[in-house]
Design an enzyme around this catalytic site. Structure first.
Site, PDB file in Angstrom:
ATOM      1  N   ASN A   1       2.433  12.778  15.946  1.00  0.00           N
ATOM      2  CA  ASN A   1       1.484  11.947  16.278  1.00  0.00           C
ATOM      3  C   ASN A   1       0.067  12.609  16.258  1.00  0.00           C
ATOM      4  OD1 ASN A   1       3.680  10.390  17.223  1.00  0.00           O
ATOM      5  ND2 ASN A   1       2.143   9.053  17.875  1.00  0.00           N
TER       6      ASN A   1
ATOM      7  N   THR B   1       0.898  -1.218   0.031  1.00  0.00           N
ATOM      8  CA  THR B   1      -0.102   0.111   0.114  1.00  0.00           C
ATOM      9  C   THR B   1       0.824   1.099   0.023  1.00  0.00           C
ATOM     10  OG1 THR B   1      -2.111  -0.952   0.942  1.00  0.00           O
ATOM     11  CG2 THR B   1      -1.525   1.236   1.345  1.00  0.00           C
TER      12      THR B   1
ATOM     13  N   THR C   1       4.869  11.415   7.746  1.00  0.00           N
ATOM     14  CA  THR C   1       4.902  11.158   9.202  1.00  0.00           C
ATOM     15  C   THR C   1       6.393  11.502   9.596  1.00  0.00           C
ATOM     16  OG1 THR C   1       5.144   9.543  11.000  1.00  0.00           O
ATOM     17  CG2 THR C   1       5.530   8.750   8.827  1.00  0.00           C
ATOM     18  N   ASP C   2       6.465  12.129  10.883  1.00  0.00           N
ATOM     19  CA  ASP C   2       7.798  12.408  11.226  1.00  0.00           C
ATOM     20  C   ASP C   2       8.569  11.110  11.524  1.00  0.00           C
ATOM     21  OD1 ASP C   2       6.259  11.449  13.477  1.00  0.00           O
ATOM     22  OD2 ASP C   2       7.027  13.269  15.031  1.00  0.00           O
ATOM     23  N   GLU C   3       7.963  10.120  11.544  1.00  0.00           N
ATOM     24  CA  GLU C   3       8.811   8.742  11.826  1.00  0.00           C
ATOM     25  C   GLU C   3       9.874   8.391  10.868  1.00  0.00           C
ATOM     26  OE1 GLU C   3       6.385   5.682  13.499  1.00  0.00           O
ATOM     27  OE2 GLU C   3       4.822   6.895  13.976  1.00  0.00           O
TER      28      GLU C   3
ATOM     29  N   LYS D   1       6.965   4.522   4.615  1.00  0.00           N
ATOM     30  CA  LYS D   1       6.538   5.798   4.318  1.00  0.00           C
ATOM     31  C   LYS D   1       7.739   6.598   3.907  1.00  0.00           C
ATOM     32  CE  LYS D   1       3.369   7.921   5.165  1.00  0.00           C
ATOM     33  NZ  LYS D   1       1.973   8.081   4.375  1.00  0.00           N
TER      34      LYS D   1
ATOM     35  N   TYR E   1       6.781   0.150   9.068  1.00  0.00           N
ATOM     36  CA  TYR E   1       6.160   1.387   8.727  1.00  0.00           C
ATOM     37  C   TYR E   1       6.867   2.403   8.214  1.00  0.00           C
ATOM     38  CZ  TYR E   1       3.234   5.455   9.481  1.00  0.00           C
ATOM     39  OH  TYR E   1       2.398   6.811   9.163  1.00  0.00           O
TER      40      TYR E   1
HETATM   41  P1  NAD Z   1      -5.805   5.380   9.015  1.00  0.00           P
HETATM   42  O1  NAD Z   1      -5.100   3.947   9.211  1.00  0.00           O
HETATM   43  O2  NAD Z   1      -6.676   5.754   9.981  1.00  0.00           O
HETATM   44  O3  NAD Z   1      -6.395   5.389   7.596  1.00  0.00           O
HETATM   45  C1  NAD Z   1      -5.942   4.970   6.612  1.00  0.00           C
HETATM   46  C2  NAD Z   1      -6.988   4.718   5.405  1.00  0.00           C
HETATM   47  O4  NAD Z   1      -6.345   4.349   4.168  1.00  0.00           O
HETATM   48  C3  NAD Z   1      -8.108   3.692   5.607  1.00  0.00           C
HETATM   49  O5  NAD Z   1      -9.310   4.565   5.492  1.00  0.00           O
HETATM   50  C4  NAD Z   1      -7.851   2.706   4.763  1.00  0.00           C
HETATM   51  O6  NAD Z   1      -9.010   1.778   4.573  1.00  0.00           O
HETATM   52  C5  NAD Z   1      -7.358   3.336   3.708  1.00  0.00           C
HETATM   53  N1  NAD Z   1      -6.396   2.263   3.002  1.00  0.00           N
HETATM   54  C6  NAD Z   1      -5.356   1.597   3.300  1.00  0.00           C
HETATM   55  N2  NAD Z   1      -4.888   0.784   2.528  1.00  0.00           N
HETATM   56  C7  NAD Z   1      -5.570   1.025   1.232  1.00  0.00           C
HETATM   57  C8  NAD Z   1      -5.383   0.919  -0.200  1.00  0.00           C
HETATM   58  N3  NAD Z   1      -4.555  -0.114  -0.435  1.00  0.00           N
HETATM   59  N4  NAD Z   1      -6.029   1.585  -0.773  1.00  0.00           N
HETATM   60  C9  NAD Z   1      -6.819   2.345  -0.563  1.00  0.00           C
HETATM   61  N5  NAD Z   1      -7.138   2.825   0.608  1.00  0.00           N
HETATM   62  C10 NAD Z   1      -6.567   2.423   1.282  1.00  0.00           C
HETATM   63  O7  NAD Z   1      -4.721   6.268   8.958  1.00  0.00           O
HETATM   64  P2  NAD Z   1      -4.458   7.908   9.402  1.00  0.00           P
HETATM   65  O8  NAD Z   1      -3.931   7.732  10.921  1.00  0.00           O
HETATM   66  O9  NAD Z   1      -5.613   8.529   9.100  1.00  0.00           O
HETATM   67  O10 NAD Z   1      -3.217   8.386   8.625  1.00  0.00           O
HETATM   68  C11 NAD Z   1      -3.407   9.002   7.578  1.00  0.00           C
HETATM   69  C12 NAD Z   1      -2.187   9.189   6.715  1.00  0.00           C
HETATM   70  O11 NAD Z   1      -1.420  10.430   7.501  1.00  0.00           O
HETATM   71  C13 NAD Z   1      -1.115   7.871   6.534  1.00  0.00           C
HETATM   72  O12 NAD Z   1      -0.600   8.172   5.356  1.00  0.00           O
HETATM   73  C14 NAD Z   1      -0.161   8.222   7.808  1.00  0.00           C
HETATM   74  O13 NAD Z   1       0.934   7.499   7.272  1.00  0.00           O
HETATM   75  C15 NAD Z   1      -0.188   9.793   7.871  1.00  0.00           C
HETATM   76  N6  NAD Z   1       0.192  10.303   9.283  1.00  0.00           N
HETATM   77  C16 NAD Z   1      -0.565   9.688  10.390  1.00  0.00           C
HETATM   78  C17 NAD Z   1      -0.287  10.259  11.660  1.00  0.00           C
HETATM   79  C18 NAD Z   1      -1.255   9.664  12.810  1.00  0.00           C
HETATM   80  O14 NAD Z   1      -0.665  10.156  13.832  1.00  0.00           O
HETATM   81  N7  NAD Z   1      -2.126   9.001  12.680  1.00  0.00           N
HETATM   82  C19 NAD Z   1       0.822  11.117  11.815  1.00  0.00           C
HETATM   83  C20 NAD Z   1       1.521  11.576  10.773  1.00  0.00           C
HETATM   84  C21 NAD Z   1       1.108  11.200   9.409  1.00  0.00           C
HETATM   85  P1  TYD Z   2       0.831   4.651  18.782  1.00  0.00           P
HETATM   86  O1  TYD Z   2      -0.356   5.112  19.042  1.00  0.00           O
HETATM   87  O2  TYD Z   2       0.848   3.180  18.110  1.00  0.00           O
HETATM   88  O3  TYD Z   2       1.812   5.402  17.814  1.00  0.00           O
HETATM   89  P2  TYD Z   2       3.285   5.396  17.140  1.00  0.00           P
HETATM   90  O4  TYD Z   2       3.817   4.075  17.440  1.00  0.00           O
HETATM   91  O5  TYD Z   2       3.045   5.670  15.609  1.00  0.00           O
HETATM   92  O6  TYD Z   2       3.985   6.577  17.867  1.00  0.00           O
HETATM   93  O7  TYD Z   2       1.796   4.441  19.938  1.00  0.00           O
HETATM   94  C1  TYD Z   2       2.261   5.766  20.528  1.00  0.00           C
HETATM   95  C2  TYD Z   2       3.237   5.504  21.684  1.00  0.00           C
HETATM   96  O8  TYD Z   2       2.405   4.541  22.599  1.00  0.00           O
HETATM   97  C3  TYD Z   2       4.149   4.610  21.049  1.00  0.00           C
HETATM   98  O9  TYD Z   2       5.615   4.953  21.803  1.00  0.00           O
HETATM   99  C4  TYD Z   2       3.958   3.097  21.676  1.00  0.00           C
HETATM  100  C5  TYD Z   2       3.484   3.324  22.794  1.00  0.00           C
HETATM  101  N1  TYD Z   2       2.181   2.412  22.928  1.00  0.00           N
HETATM  102  C6  TYD Z   2       2.026   1.732  24.148  1.00  0.00           C
HETATM  103  O10 TYD Z   2       2.762   1.945  25.328  1.00  0.00           O
HETATM  104  N2  TYD Z   2       0.944   0.542  24.499  1.00  0.00           N
HETATM  105  C7  TYD Z   2      -0.003   0.415  23.423  1.00  0.00           C
HETATM  106  O11 TYD Z   2      -0.796  -0.226  23.470  1.00  0.00           O
HETATM  107  C8  TYD Z   2       0.355   1.156  22.267  1.00  0.00           C
HETATM  108  C9  TYD Z   2      -0.834   1.017  21.021  1.00  0.00           C
HETATM  109  C10 TYD Z   2       1.399   2.028  22.228  1.00  0.00           C
END
Ligand code: NAD
Ligand code: TYD
Length: 349
Positions: free
Chosen positions: A185, A101, A131-133, A160, A156
Protein backbone atom coordinates in the site's frame (compact mmCIF):
# COMPACT_ATOMS: atom_id res chain seq x y z
CA UNK A 1 15.72 8.78 -27.91
CA UNK A 2 13.40 7.03 -25.46
CA UNK A 3 9.71 7.87 -25.85
CA UNK A 4 8.16 6.31 -22.76
CA UNK A 5 4.42 5.80 -22.56
CA UNK A 6 3.33 6.09 -18.92
CA UNK A 7 -0.28 4.96 -18.56
CA UNK A 8 -2.34 6.26 -15.66
CA UNK A 9 0.02 9.21 -15.23
CA UNK A 10 -2.72 11.50 -13.91
CA UNK A 11 -3.46 9.19 -10.98
CA UNK A 12 -1.83 9.04 -7.57
CA UNK A 13 1.33 7.00 -8.20
CA UNK A 14 1.46 7.76 -11.93
CA UNK A 15 1.63 11.52 -11.39
CA UNK A 16 4.57 11.15 -8.97
CA UNK A 17 6.31 8.92 -11.51
CA UNK A 18 5.71 11.28 -14.43
CA UNK A 19 7.07 14.28 -12.49
CA UNK A 20 10.11 12.27 -11.43
CA UNK A 21 10.92 11.00 -14.94
CA UNK A 22 10.34 14.36 -16.66
CA UNK A 23 12.75 16.08 -14.27
CA UNK A 24 15.38 13.38 -13.97
CA UNK A 25 15.60 12.47 -17.66
CA UNK A 26 15.34 15.59 -19.85
CA UNK A 27 16.66 13.44 -22.71
CA UNK A 28 13.58 11.14 -22.54
CA UNK A 29 10.17 12.07 -23.85
CA UNK A 30 7.43 11.16 -21.36
CA UNK A 31 3.99 10.58 -22.82
CA UNK A 32 1.29 10.43 -20.18
CA UNK A 33 -1.73 8.50 -21.45
CA UNK A 34 -4.74 8.65 -19.17
CA UNK A 35 -8.51 8.39 -19.51
CA UNK A 36 -9.07 10.88 -16.68
CA UNK A 37 -11.54 8.84 -14.68
CA UNK A 38 -12.61 10.22 -11.30
CA UNK A 39 -9.12 9.14 -10.08
CA UNK A 40 -7.13 11.02 -12.71
CA UNK A 41 -6.39 14.66 -12.04
CA UNK A 42 -4.23 16.86 -14.26
CA UNK A 43 -3.67 19.35 -11.46
CA UNK A 44 -1.35 16.68 -9.99
CA UNK A 45 0.97 17.48 -12.90
CA UNK A 46 1.01 21.30 -12.89
CA UNK A 47 4.75 21.47 -12.16
CA UNK A 48 5.64 19.70 -15.43
CA UNK A 49 2.75 20.49 -17.77
CA UNK A 50 4.87 22.89 -19.83
CA UNK A 51 8.08 20.87 -19.78
CA UNK A 52 9.43 20.33 -23.31
CA UNK A 53 9.84 16.56 -22.78
CA UNK A 54 6.29 16.02 -21.47
CA UNK A 55 3.07 15.34 -23.33
CA UNK A 56 -0.42 14.41 -22.13
CA UNK A 57 -2.90 12.48 -24.22
CA UNK A 58 -6.38 11.54 -23.12
CA UNK A 59 -7.09 7.96 -24.22
CA UNK A 60 -8.80 4.87 -22.89
CA UNK A 61 -6.63 1.73 -22.79
CA UNK A 62 -9.67 -0.42 -23.53
CA UNK A 63 -9.68 1.03 -27.07
CA UNK A 64 -7.13 -1.00 -29.08
CA UNK A 65 -7.43 1.04 -32.29
CA UNK A 66 -6.69 4.28 -30.45
CA UNK A 67 -3.68 2.71 -28.74
CA UNK A 68 -2.34 1.45 -32.08
CA UNK A 69 -2.49 5.01 -33.41
CA UNK A 70 -0.55 6.30 -30.41
CA UNK A 71 2.19 3.66 -30.84
CA UNK A 72 2.36 4.39 -34.57
CA UNK A 73 2.30 8.18 -34.43
CA UNK A 74 4.58 8.72 -31.42
CA UNK A 75 6.83 5.71 -32.07
CA UNK A 76 6.62 4.60 -28.46
CA UNK A 77 9.84 2.89 -27.37
CA UNK A 78 8.87 1.72 -23.86
CA UNK A 79 5.81 1.38 -21.63
CA UNK A 80 5.41 1.82 -17.89
CA UNK A 81 1.85 0.69 -17.26
CA UNK A 82 0.00 1.99 -14.21
CA UNK A 83 -3.49 2.77 -15.55
CA UNK A 84 -5.99 0.74 -13.58
CA UNK A 85 -9.15 0.77 -11.60
CA UNK A 86 -7.52 0.60 -8.19
CA UNK A 87 -10.03 0.68 -5.35
CA UNK A 88 -11.10 -2.62 -3.75
CA UNK A 89 -14.45 -1.29 -2.49
CA UNK A 90 -15.42 -0.09 -5.98
CA UNK A 91 -14.44 -3.50 -7.40
CA UNK A 92 -16.89 -5.15 -5.01
CA UNK A 93 -19.65 -2.86 -6.34
CA UNK A 94 -18.70 -3.03 -10.03
CA UNK A 95 -16.29 -5.84 -11.04
CA UNK A 96 -16.83 -5.34 -14.78
CA UNK A 97 -15.04 -2.00 -15.05
CA UNK A 98 -12.03 -3.65 -13.34
CA UNK A 99 -11.98 -6.48 -15.87
CA UNK A 100 -12.26 -4.03 -18.75
CA UNK A 101 -9.49 -1.64 -17.71
CA UNK A 102 -7.17 -3.97 -15.82
CA UNK A 103 -7.43 -7.10 -17.97
CA UNK A 104 -8.56 -5.96 -21.42
CA UNK A 105 -6.64 -2.66 -21.19
CA UNK A 106 -3.39 -4.43 -20.25
CA UNK A 107 -3.90 -6.98 -23.03
CA UNK A 108 -4.39 -4.16 -25.55
CA UNK A 109 -1.12 -2.54 -24.50
CA UNK A 110 0.69 -5.87 -24.76
CA UNK A 111 -0.74 -6.42 -28.25
CA UNK A 112 0.51 -3.00 -29.36
CA UNK A 113 3.95 -3.60 -27.85
CA UNK A 114 4.17 -6.94 -29.65
CA UNK A 115 3.07 -5.48 -32.98
CA UNK A 116 5.24 -2.37 -32.93
CA UNK A 117 8.37 -3.80 -31.36
CA UNK A 118 8.41 -7.21 -33.04
CA UNK A 119 11.68 -6.71 -34.92
CA UNK A 120 13.73 -5.85 -31.86
CA UNK A 121 12.02 -6.83 -28.59
CA UNK A 122 15.28 -6.51 -26.67
CA UNK A 123 15.48 -2.76 -27.29
CA UNK A 124 12.11 -2.09 -25.65
CA UNK A 125 10.79 -2.55 -22.11
CA UNK A 126 7.22 -3.24 -21.05
CA UNK A 127 7.03 -2.52 -17.31
CA UNK A 128 3.84 -3.58 -15.54
CA UNK A 129 3.11 -2.02 -12.13
CA UNK A 130 1.14 -4.36 -9.91
CA UNK A 131 0.11 -4.96 -6.34
CA UNK A 132 0.91 -7.33 -3.47
CA UNK A 133 -2.83 -8.06 -3.24
CA UNK A 134 -2.46 -10.69 -6.00
CA UNK A 135 -0.86 -12.99 -3.40
CA UNK A 136 -4.01 -13.11 -1.26
CA UNK A 137 -4.10 -12.76 2.49
CA UNK A 138 -1.60 -13.72 5.19
CA UNK A 139 -2.23 -14.96 8.72
CA UNK A 140 -0.30 -13.51 11.63
CA UNK A 141 3.03 -14.86 10.31
CA UNK A 142 4.88 -14.90 7.00
CA UNK A 143 5.68 -12.62 4.08
CA UNK A 144 4.79 -12.55 0.39
CA UNK A 145 7.76 -13.62 -1.75
CA UNK A 146 8.01 -13.42 -5.53
CA UNK A 147 7.42 -17.20 -5.62
CA UNK A 148 4.27 -17.08 -3.45
CA UNK A 149 1.38 -18.67 -5.37
CA UNK A 150 -1.23 -16.20 -6.57
CA UNK A 151 -4.45 -16.29 -4.56
CA UNK A 152 -6.39 -13.09 -5.32
CA UNK A 153 -9.57 -12.71 -3.32
CA UNK A 154 -11.23 -9.45 -4.43
CA UNK A 155 -12.38 -8.52 -7.94
CA UNK A 156 -9.63 -5.84 -7.90
CA UNK A 157 -6.83 -8.25 -7.03
CA UNK A 158 -8.23 -10.93 -9.36
CA UNK A 159 -8.14 -8.47 -12.26
CA UNK A 160 -4.59 -7.37 -11.39
CA UNK A 161 -3.48 -11.03 -11.05
CA UNK A 162 -4.96 -11.73 -14.46
CA UNK A 163 -3.06 -8.79 -15.96
CA UNK A 164 0.19 -10.02 -14.34
CA UNK A 165 -0.32 -13.46 -15.90
CA UNK A 166 -0.90 -11.90 -19.32
CA UNK A 167 2.33 -9.87 -19.04
CA UNK A 168 4.27 -13.04 -18.20
CA UNK A 169 2.49 -14.93 -20.99
CA UNK A 170 3.61 -12.31 -23.55
CA UNK A 171 7.17 -12.68 -22.28
CA UNK A 172 7.15 -16.46 -22.51
CA UNK A 173 5.10 -16.84 -25.68
CA UNK A 174 6.39 -14.01 -27.85
CA UNK A 175 9.63 -12.97 -26.17
CA UNK A 176 8.46 -9.48 -25.14
CA UNK A 177 10.97 -7.85 -22.79
CA UNK A 178 8.89 -7.41 -19.63
CA UNK A 179 9.46 -6.49 -15.98
CA UNK A 180 6.85 -6.55 -13.27
CA UNK A 181 6.68 -5.29 -9.71
CA UNK A 182 4.22 -6.03 -6.92
CA UNK A 183 4.05 -3.30 -4.32
CA UNK A 184 2.39 -2.85 -0.94
CA UNK A 185 0.00 0.00 0.00
CA UNK A 186 1.30 3.44 -1.03
CA UNK A 187 0.57 6.72 0.68
CA UNK A 188 1.54 10.36 0.22
CA UNK A 189 0.36 13.55 -1.54
CA UNK A 190 -2.30 13.44 -4.29
CA UNK A 191 -3.97 10.20 -3.23
CA UNK A 192 -7.70 10.26 -3.91
CA UNK A 193 -9.62 10.49 -0.61
CA UNK A 194 -11.43 7.18 -1.03
CA UNK A 195 -8.38 5.27 0.21
CA UNK A 196 -7.94 4.93 3.95
CA UNK A 197 -5.25 7.53 4.74
CA UNK A 198 -6.52 10.54 2.74
CA UNK A 199 -10.10 9.64 3.66
CA UNK A 200 -9.26 9.81 7.37
CA UNK A 201 -7.34 13.08 6.95
CA UNK A 202 -10.17 14.67 5.01
CA UNK A 203 -12.86 13.47 7.42
CA UNK A 204 -10.95 14.82 10.42
CA UNK A 205 -10.68 18.18 8.66
CA UNK A 206 -14.42 18.37 8.08
CA UNK A 207 -15.36 16.73 11.40
CA UNK A 208 -16.94 13.68 9.81
CA UNK A 209 -16.89 10.18 11.32
CA UNK A 210 -13.91 7.92 10.55
CA UNK A 211 -15.22 4.59 9.25
CA UNK A 212 -13.07 1.69 10.46
CA UNK A 213 -14.07 -1.62 8.86
CA UNK A 214 -14.75 -4.53 11.21
CA UNK A 215 -12.60 -4.29 14.30
CA UNK A 216 -9.76 -2.40 12.61
CA UNK A 217 -7.41 -5.36 13.06
CA UNK A 218 -6.50 -5.85 9.40
CA UNK A 219 -2.84 -5.19 8.70
CA UNK A 220 -1.33 -3.39 5.71
CA UNK A 221 2.30 -2.61 4.89
CA UNK A 222 2.68 1.09 4.03
CA UNK A 223 5.17 2.60 1.60
CA UNK A 224 5.91 6.28 1.02
CA UNK A 225 4.98 6.86 -2.64
CA UNK A 226 8.33 8.47 -3.59
CA UNK A 227 10.12 5.32 -2.43
CA UNK A 228 7.93 3.32 -4.83
CA UNK A 229 8.91 5.71 -7.63
CA UNK A 230 12.62 5.22 -6.90
CA UNK A 231 12.09 1.46 -7.04
CA UNK A 232 10.27 1.73 -10.39
CA UNK A 233 13.13 3.85 -11.77
CA UNK A 234 15.69 1.24 -10.71
CA UNK A 235 13.68 -1.73 -11.98
CA UNK A 236 12.93 -0.03 -15.30
CA UNK A 237 16.61 0.67 -15.92
CA UNK A 238 18.27 -2.30 -14.25
CA UNK A 239 15.66 -5.04 -13.70
CA UNK A 240 16.21 -8.36 -15.46
CA UNK A 241 13.96 -9.27 -18.37
CA UNK A 242 11.00 -11.46 -17.45
CA UNK A 243 11.56 -10.94 -13.71
CA UNK A 244 9.23 -9.88 -10.93
CA UNK A 245 10.28 -7.70 -7.99
CA UNK A 246 8.36 -7.26 -4.75
CA UNK A 247 8.38 -3.77 -3.23
CA UNK A 248 7.45 -3.16 0.41
CA UNK A 249 7.65 -0.53 3.12
CA UNK A 250 8.71 -2.61 6.11
CA UNK A 251 5.93 -0.73 7.92
CA UNK A 252 3.15 -3.10 8.91
CA UNK A 253 0.33 -1.54 10.89
CA UNK A 254 -3.13 -2.55 12.05
CA UNK A 255 -5.71 -0.19 10.58
CA UNK A 256 -6.84 1.02 13.98
CA UNK A 257 -3.26 1.90 15.00
CA UNK A 258 -2.78 3.79 11.76
CA UNK A 259 -6.01 5.72 12.28
CA UNK A 260 -4.91 6.56 15.84
CA UNK A 261 -1.57 7.82 14.53
CA UNK A 262 -3.30 10.10 12.00
CA UNK A 263 -5.77 11.35 14.64
CA UNK A 264 -3.02 12.25 17.08
CA UNK A 265 -0.85 13.99 14.49
CA UNK A 266 -3.85 15.92 13.16
CA UNK A 267 -4.87 17.04 16.67
CA UNK A 268 -1.39 18.52 17.12
CA UNK A 269 -1.32 20.19 13.70
CA UNK A 270 -4.81 21.64 14.10
CA UNK A 271 -4.29 22.64 17.75
CA UNK A 272 -7.26 20.55 18.77
CA UNK A 273 -7.63 18.93 22.19
CA UNK A 274 -5.59 15.73 22.55
CA UNK A 275 -7.67 12.66 21.58
CA UNK A 276 -10.46 14.77 20.09
CA UNK A 277 -10.13 13.26 16.57
CA UNK A 278 -10.21 9.72 17.97
CA UNK A 279 -13.78 10.44 19.07
CA UNK A 280 -14.74 10.49 15.39
CA UNK A 281 -13.79 6.81 14.94
CA UNK A 282 -16.82 4.66 14.07
CA UNK A 283 -16.61 0.92 13.62
CA UNK A 284 -18.64 -0.01 10.55
CA UNK A 285 -19.66 -3.22 8.77
CA UNK A 286 -16.62 -5.08 7.48
CA UNK A 287 -15.63 -5.09 3.80
CA UNK A 288 -16.80 -8.27 2.04
CA UNK A 289 -13.96 -10.81 1.84
CA UNK A 290 -11.63 -8.38 3.66
CA UNK A 291 -8.01 -9.61 3.39
CA UNK A 292 -6.50 -9.84 6.87
CA UNK A 293 -2.85 -9.06 6.36
CA UNK A 294 -0.38 -8.09 3.64
CA UNK A 295 3.39 -8.09 4.22
CA UNK A 296 6.22 -8.15 1.72
CA UNK A 297 9.62 -9.75 1.48
CA UNK A 298 11.52 -7.31 -0.76
CA UNK A 299 14.97 -8.85 -0.26
CA UNK A 300 15.33 -9.61 -3.99
CA UNK A 301 15.06 -5.91 -4.86
CA UNK A 302 17.30 -5.02 -1.93
CA UNK A 303 20.02 -7.54 -2.86
CA UNK A 304 19.94 -7.12 -6.65
CA UNK A 305 19.31 -3.40 -7.05
CA UNK A 306 20.20 -2.08 -3.57
CA UNK A 307 16.80 -0.48 -2.94
CA UNK A 308 15.20 -0.10 0.46
CA UNK A 309 12.52 2.25 1.80
CA UNK A 310 13.98 5.57 2.96
CA UNK A 311 11.05 7.22 4.75
CA UNK A 312 9.54 5.84 7.99
CA UNK A 313 5.77 5.73 8.42
CA UNK A 314 5.91 8.41 11.17
CA UNK A 315 7.95 10.73 8.96
CA UNK A 316 5.89 9.99 5.85
CA UNK A 317 2.61 10.54 7.68
CA UNK A 318 3.78 13.97 8.88
CA UNK A 319 4.70 14.89 5.30
CA UNK A 320 1.39 13.56 3.99
CA UNK A 321 -0.73 15.43 6.52
CA UNK A 322 1.25 18.63 5.89
CA UNK A 323 0.62 18.27 2.17
CA UNK A 324 -3.15 17.83 2.59
CA UNK A 325 -3.32 20.75 5.02
CA UNK A 326 -1.43 22.94 2.53
CA UNK A 327 -3.61 21.80 -0.38
CA UNK A 328 -7.10 22.29 0.91
CA UNK A 329 -8.15 23.50 -2.54
CA UNK A 330 -7.06 20.17 -4.08
CA UNK A 331 -9.08 18.24 -1.51
CA UNK A 332 -12.06 20.51 -1.91
CA UNK A 333 -12.00 20.18 -5.69
CA UNK A 334 -11.74 16.40 -5.77
CA UNK A 335 -14.38 15.91 -3.10
CA UNK A 336 -16.78 18.38 -4.75
CA UNK A 337 -16.31 16.98 -8.25
CA UNK A 338 -15.24 20.41 -9.52
CA UNK A 339 -12.33 18.98 -11.45
CA UNK A 340 -14.54 16.45 -13.24
CA UNK A 341 -16.79 19.27 -14.43
CA UNK A 342 -13.66 21.01 -15.72
CA UNK A 343 -12.60 17.94 -17.71
CA UNK A 344 -16.04 17.42 -19.14
CA UNK A 345 -15.99 21.01 -20.39
CA UNK A 346 -12.44 20.95 -21.78
CA UNK A 347 -12.22 17.43 -23.16
CA UNK A 348 -15.79 16.92 -24.32
CA UNK A 349 -14.71 15.84 -27.85
P1 NAD B 1 -5.25 5.66 -9.20
O1 NAD B 1 -6.62 5.07 -9.13
O2 NAD B 1 -4.91 6.82 -8.34
O3 NAD B 1 -4.93 6.11 -10.71
C1 NAD B 1 -5.28 5.31 -11.81
C2 NAD B 1 -5.15 6.16 -13.06
O4 NAD B 1 -5.49 5.33 -14.20
C3 NAD B 1 -6.09 7.37 -13.08
O5 NAD B 1 -5.40 8.52 -13.51
C4 NAD B 1 -7.15 6.97 -14.11
O6 NAD B 1 -7.71 8.08 -14.80
C5 NAD B 1 -6.36 6.07 -15.04
N1 NAD B 1 -7.22 5.12 -15.75
C6 NAD B 1 -8.20 4.34 -15.22
N2 NAD B 1 -8.80 3.63 -16.19
C7 NAD B 1 -8.19 3.96 -17.35
C8 NAD B 1 -8.36 3.55 -18.71
N3 NAD B 1 -9.30 2.67 -19.06
N4 NAD B 1 -7.56 4.07 -19.66
C9 NAD B 1 -6.60 5.00 -19.32
N5 NAD B 1 -6.41 5.43 -18.06
C10 NAD B 1 -7.19 4.91 -17.09
O7 NAD B 1 -4.26 4.45 -8.94
P2 NAD B 1 -2.87 4.41 -8.16
O8 NAD B 1 -3.13 4.22 -6.73
O9 NAD B 1 -2.02 5.52 -8.61
O10 NAD B 1 -2.27 3.05 -8.73
C11 NAD B 1 -1.51 3.02 -9.94
C12 NAD B 1 -1.12 1.59 -10.25
O11 NAD B 1 -0.34 1.07 -9.18
C13 NAD B 1 -2.29 0.64 -10.43
O12 NAD B 1 -1.99 -0.24 -11.48
C14 NAD B 1 -2.37 -0.09 -9.10
O13 NAD B 1 -2.92 -1.39 -9.27
C15 NAD B 1 -0.91 -0.14 -8.71
N6 NAD B 1 -0.66 -0.19 -7.25
C16 NAD B 1 -1.25 0.74 -6.42
C17 NAD B 1 -0.97 0.70 -5.06
C18 NAD B 1 -1.55 1.72 -4.11
O14 NAD B 1 -1.38 1.58 -2.89
N7 NAD B 1 -2.22 2.77 -4.57
C19 NAD B 1 -0.12 -0.28 -4.54
C20 NAD B 1 0.46 -1.21 -5.43
C21 NAD B 1 0.18 -1.14 -6.78
P1 TYD C 1 -7.54 0.93 1.25
O1 TYD C 1 -6.88 2.23 1.47
O2 TYD C 1 -8.84 0.89 0.51
O3 TYD C 1 -6.47 -0.02 0.55
P2 TYD C 1 -6.52 -1.65 0.28
O4 TYD C 1 -7.90 -2.12 0.46
O5 TYD C 1 -6.07 -1.72 -1.14
O6 TYD C 1 -5.55 -2.23 1.24
O7 TYD C 1 -7.79 0.25 2.66
C1 TYD C 1 -6.72 0.03 3.58
C2 TYD C 1 -7.27 -0.73 4.75
O8 TYD C 1 -8.18 0.14 5.46
C3 TYD C 1 -8.09 -1.94 4.37
O9 TYD C 1 -7.86 -2.97 5.34
C4 TYD C 1 -9.53 -1.49 4.44
C5 TYD C 1 -9.49 -0.44 5.53
N1 TYD C 1 -10.44 0.68 5.38
C6 TYD C 1 -11.24 1.08 6.47
O10 TYD C 1 -11.18 0.48 7.55
N2 TYD C 1 -12.08 2.15 6.32
C7 TYD C 1 -12.19 2.81 5.12
O11 TYD C 1 -13.01 3.76 5.03
C8 TYD C 1 -11.36 2.41 4.03
C9 TYD C 1 -11.44 3.12 2.71
C10 TYD C 1 -10.50 1.34 4.22
Amino acid sequence: MKRILVTGGAGFIGSHLVKFLVRKYPEYRIINLDKLTYAGNLSNLKEVENAPNYQFIRRDITNLQELRKVFEEIKITDVIHLAAESHVDRSIEDPTSFVLTNVLGTTNLLICAREFWKNNFQEHIFYHVSTDEVYGSLGAEGLFKEETAYDPRSPYSASKASSDHLVRAFHHTYGLNTVLSNCSNNYGPNQFPEKLIPLVINNILVNRSLPVYGEGLNVRDWLWVEDHIKAIDLIFHKGRSGETYNIGGNAEMRNIDLVHLICDLMDKKLNRDPLSSRKLITYVKDRLGHDLRYAIDFSKLQNELFWSPSVSIEEGMQLTIDWYLDHNDWLRDVTSGEYMKYYQKHYSN
